[in-house]
Structure formats: C-alpha cells, structure tokens
Design an enzyme around this catalytic site. Structure first.
Site, PDB file in Angstrom:
ATOM      1  N   SER A  78       0.633  -1.192  -0.084  1.00  0.00           N
ATOM      2  CA  SER A  78      -0.078   0.090  -0.198  1.00  0.00           C
ATOM      3  C   SER A  78       0.936   1.296  -0.026  1.00  0.00           C
ATOM      4  CB  SER A  78      -0.910  -0.003   1.325  1.00  0.00           C
ATOM      5  OG  SER A  78      -1.605   1.214   1.532  1.00  0.00           O
ATOM      6  N   TYR A 138       0.056  -0.375  10.509  1.00  0.00           N
ATOM      7  CA  TYR A 138      -0.300  -0.859   9.225  1.00  0.00           C
ATOM      8  C   TYR A 138       0.512  -0.467   8.339  1.00  0.00           C
ATOM      9  CZ  TYR A 138      -2.933  -1.278   4.738  1.00  0.00           C
ATOM     10  OH  TYR A 138      -3.477  -1.625   3.699  1.00  0.00           O
TER      11      TYR A 138
END
Length: 320
Positions: free
Chosen positions: A162, A188
């Site tokens: 990501s 994350y």
C-alpha cells in the site's frame, strides 16, 4: 536502470490484463479471496483457465465465492482451503495439505488500521496478519513454488502492499508496540513496508530457482478493508481526493496491478519491484513528502540490507 513499464495504467481493469491469456495448467493460491480485490483477482485468473485455490478464513463464504466464480467463468477448478493468517496452526495445515507444484502465490489478504490487538504469541495483530502470516505461508510453500518454476519456466509471488508503507519503516526496536504508543496507521504502514521487503529478499534468495516476488500497490479501493477507518482517516482521504492527489479505483481496476505482477511477461523473471498503476514505480527518499509521492515507493521498503534483516527476524519469531 530504467523502470519496467507495461501497456497498462491506472484505468486498466483485471479483465484488460488477462484478456487473451491461456493459463491452463497454472496453479494459483489467492489469500483473502472471499471479497474485494482477492475475489476479483481469483475470478480473473479463473477466467484464463488457471486452477485456483481460495485460501480463506470463512469456508462457507469461500465455497459460495468458488461456486460463483465457476459459474461465471466456466472454470470448475476453483478450490477452497482454510487459512487464518494470525493462526500459525492453520498455515501449517495448509502447507502440509498442499500437493504438487504451485505457480502463483498471491498474498492478498490483510487487515487495516485495526484497534490494538495481539496474537497468542503477543505479536501486534496487523504485523502478524499482514506480514508474518504471509511470510510463514510463503516459506512453507517454497518447495511447491520451486517445483512450479521448474515445470513452467518460473513461479511468481505477488505481495499486496500500500502507499501507506510511506508512514513507517519496520521499527525493529519495537515491532510489536510494546514500548511506544500504538498507532493503527503506523502499525499498518509498518506491515505494508514489510510486505515489500519480503518481495525483495524472496527474490534475492530464490531467483536462481526460478521464483520471483514483486510488491503491488492496488491504489485506493473502497472494500471491507476500510471497515476500521476512523472518521479522521476518511476525512484525510477526502482532502487528498479533493486536492487531486488521490482517487478511488473500482475493485476491477484495483486488482489490475496484481494481475500485471502475476501474468505480464515484463515481470516473468524479475522481482523485488514495487508496482503501482500497472508499472514499476519511482523510488523516493525516506524523508519524501507523503502526499506528493503517493504513487512512489520509499527507499526503506526496497532496501536489501533491511530485507535480509527482516527475513531473519521473521524466522526467529516463527521459531525457525
């Protein structure tokens, strides 16, 4: 070296990438394939004639998806197997049950911005799920991938990352937030950086065996992955979208870059790359501004020394 480019871009869909491909005989595993990007990736691969195994937490949901994919693609070679990435016992069972060669491993599953939680080992849940679980699965399937590579002139691993990797390197001094305050976005981001580093080191170790790994950023796609977003996170994305820095893709567009890494000839024998919008992305310094370089990759996510260190740390955590 020049960046690797393909005929695809941000607007390309999964079907655009696989149009005309015949992957009969190819065996693929897709983790997290009951919804969103994983489901679309599995469907697109099945449409080429490939044999697909959906590695999923919910067998019932996986069975329903497999039936739907078989019905819509005409390919009945769609299987379902249980896999919970935060539970090492299920990974061991999956690996032990796997029989024969494997040509494509799509490490798609993940959790995002979740509340603080730990596995039974005490590992921070996002790192454990997004990285350590996929790491254990990947090394466990090495022999199958090597057999697949020998059979069909190469095997590929695709690691979904990501743009959030830009928020954090792997903080080796406190990976599991035992001393620093837990921040869901940093956790994350760290896990997504780890996904990139796995691709770098897997390629270094296994390219001679015909196995290459690449990391892909699917871009912004509205899926169940965002279920834990706070309002502040949603507002932040809205501001980026208004500024023209960020835009949402459809699920079909989001899966396209995964399919590029999995099937495009440009990435058949080269790995350790970060793909965005169907092409290899620019690398920027670690202190680069986030918003202005959302389609690039930070150096810390591709650093070979860091990748070697993470591989060893991961082995140690898993008790290998």
């Amino acid at each position: 070296m020049p960046l690797i480019t393909t005929a695809f871009d941000a607007g390309s869909t999964a079907d655009d990438v696989v149009t005309g491909l015949d992957l009969t005989g190819v065996r693929a595993v897709v983790t997290g394939a009951t919804s969103g990007l994983g489901r679309e990736t599995a469907r697109a691969l099945a449409s080429t004639g490939a044999e697909i195994t959906l590695a999923v937490r919910d067998i019932g949901a996986g069975t329903d998806v497999a039936k739907d994919i078989a019905a819509t693609t005409g390919n009945s070679a769609v299987h379902v197997a249980h896999l919970e990435l935060a539970d090492l016992a299920t990974i061991t069972r999956f690996v032990d049950d796997w029989d024969g060669p494997l040509h494509l491993l799509i490490n798609n599953a993940g959790i995002m911005a979740s509340a603080p939680a730990r596995t039974v080992q005490g590992w921070e849940l996002q790192f454990a799920t997004n990285h350590l679980g996929h790491f254990a699965l990947t090394i466990g399937l090495y022999q199958a991938l090597a057999a697949g590579a020998a059979e069909r002139d190469g095997a590929r691993i695709v690691a979904l990352t990501s743009g959030a990797h830009m928020y954090s390197p792997v903080v080796f001094d406190d990976i599991h937030f035992t001393r620093r305050a837990y921040d869901p976005q940093l956790a994350y981001g760290q896990s997504k950086t780890a996904n990139c580093l796995l691709a770098v080191e897997a390629t270094r170790r296994w390219a001679a065996d015909g196995i290459v790994a690449n990391a892909v950023n699917p871009g912004g796609v509205s899926t169940g992955l965002q279920r834990d977003f706070t309002q502040d996170m949603k507002d932040h994305l809205d501001r980026l979208e208004a500024a023209g820095v960020f835009s949402y893709k459809s699920v079909q567009q989001g899966a396209a870059t995964t399919l590029v890494a999995a099937t495009a000839p440009e990435f058949a024998h080269t790995g350790g790359h970060y793909l965005d919008d169907g092409n290899e992305a620019d690398t920027v310094p670690d202190d680069a501004e986030l918003a202005g370089n959302s389609h690039a990759v930070k150096q810390w996510a591709l650093d070979p020394d860091t990748a070697r260190k993470l591989w060893q740390v991961s082995l140690d955590l898993l008790g290998h």
